[in-house]
Design a protein around this motif. Structure first.
Motif, PDB file in Angstrom:
ATOM      1  N   ARG A 128       2.777  22.395 -12.617  1.00 16.39           N
ATOM      2  CA  ARG A 128       1.108  22.337 -13.199  1.00 16.39           C
ATOM      3  C   ARG A 128       0.742  21.262 -13.770  1.00 16.39           C
ATOM      4  O   ARG A 128      -0.234  20.904 -13.638  1.00 16.39           O
ATOM      5  N   GLY A 129       1.620  20.511 -14.131  1.00 20.40           N
ATOM      6  CA  GLY A 129       1.159  19.075 -14.823  1.00 20.40           C
ATOM      7  C   GLY A 129       0.640  18.107 -13.553  1.00 20.40           C
ATOM      8  O   GLY A 129      -0.411  17.559 -13.544  1.00 20.40           O
ATOM      9  N   SER A 130       1.320  18.050 -12.280  1.00 24.50           N
ATOM     10  CA  SER A 130       1.001  17.439 -11.346  1.00 24.50           C
ATOM     11  C   SER A 130      -0.482  17.728 -10.716  1.00 24.50           C
ATOM     12  O   SER A 130      -1.405  16.906 -10.483  1.00 24.50           O
ATOM     13  N   THR A 131      -0.633  19.270 -10.848  1.00 26.56           N
ATOM     14  CA  THR A 131      -1.788  19.503 -10.211  1.00 26.56           C
ATOM     15  C   THR A 131      -2.980  19.279 -11.399  1.00 26.56           C
ATOM     16  O   THR A 131      -4.168  19.030 -10.942  1.00 26.56           O
ATOM     17  N   ARG A 132      -2.772  19.419 -12.642  1.00 29.19           N
ATOM     18  CA  ARG A 132      -3.728  18.917 -13.704  1.00 29.19           C
ATOM     19  C   ARG A 132      -4.220  17.405 -13.392  1.00 29.19           C
ATOM     20  O   ARG A 132      -5.414  17.207 -13.383  1.00 29.19           O
TER      21      ARG A 132
END
Length: 146
Positions: free
Chosen positions: A120-124
């Protein structure tokens, strides 16, 4: 000449034995150290194995070896040279060792790819970087008529 034994490894749980009759050795003059003896002794060894005809490999292994070693093959024949030692005996051992290692590496089965999801962090972070880049480019545009 003895059979060539390839030690067990990935793709070869029981190892592999190439019959001595399928290995072809040729000897010739080697360049390099040895003084006057280098001109009279046939110390360079060329070891060949026909991967297309050998009884040591099953069909899956044969296809994998032919595909992976394609750049080194002449037809279906794999040939290695060894001339790093002054004695023919040591060069024969070196060539056989190298052939065993090449076969072992060529017969390793491919590692299956596991599909993964981005965190989720890398997508954000990716979307935030896209927004920043878009904004930077938007400010570079010529102002519109109002």
């Amino acid at each position: 000449m003895d059979d060539l034994r390839v030690p067990p490894g990935p793709g070869l749980p029981r190892g592999l034995t190439v019959p001595a009759g399928e290995l072809v050795e040729q000897f010739s003059h080697a360049s390099g150290p040895g003084g006057q003896g280098v001109n009279t002794t046939d110390s360079r060894v060329q070891l060949s194995l026909d991967l297309g005809m050998t009884s040591a490999l099953d069909e899956t292994q044969r296809a994998r070896a032919l595909e992976r070693l394609a750049a080194r093959l002449a037809g279906t024949v794999l040939t290695l040279s060894a001339a790093e030692h002054r004695s023919q005996r040591r060069n024969r051992a070196a060539a056989r060792e190298r052939l065993a290692e090449l076969l072992r590496e060529a017969l390793v089965p491919p590692v299956p790819r596991r599909a993964t999801r981005p965190t989720r962090g890398s997508t954000r972070r990716r979307l935030e970087a896209k927004r920043q880049r878009s904004e930077t480019k938007r400010y570079r545009r010529r102002p519109g008529r109002d």
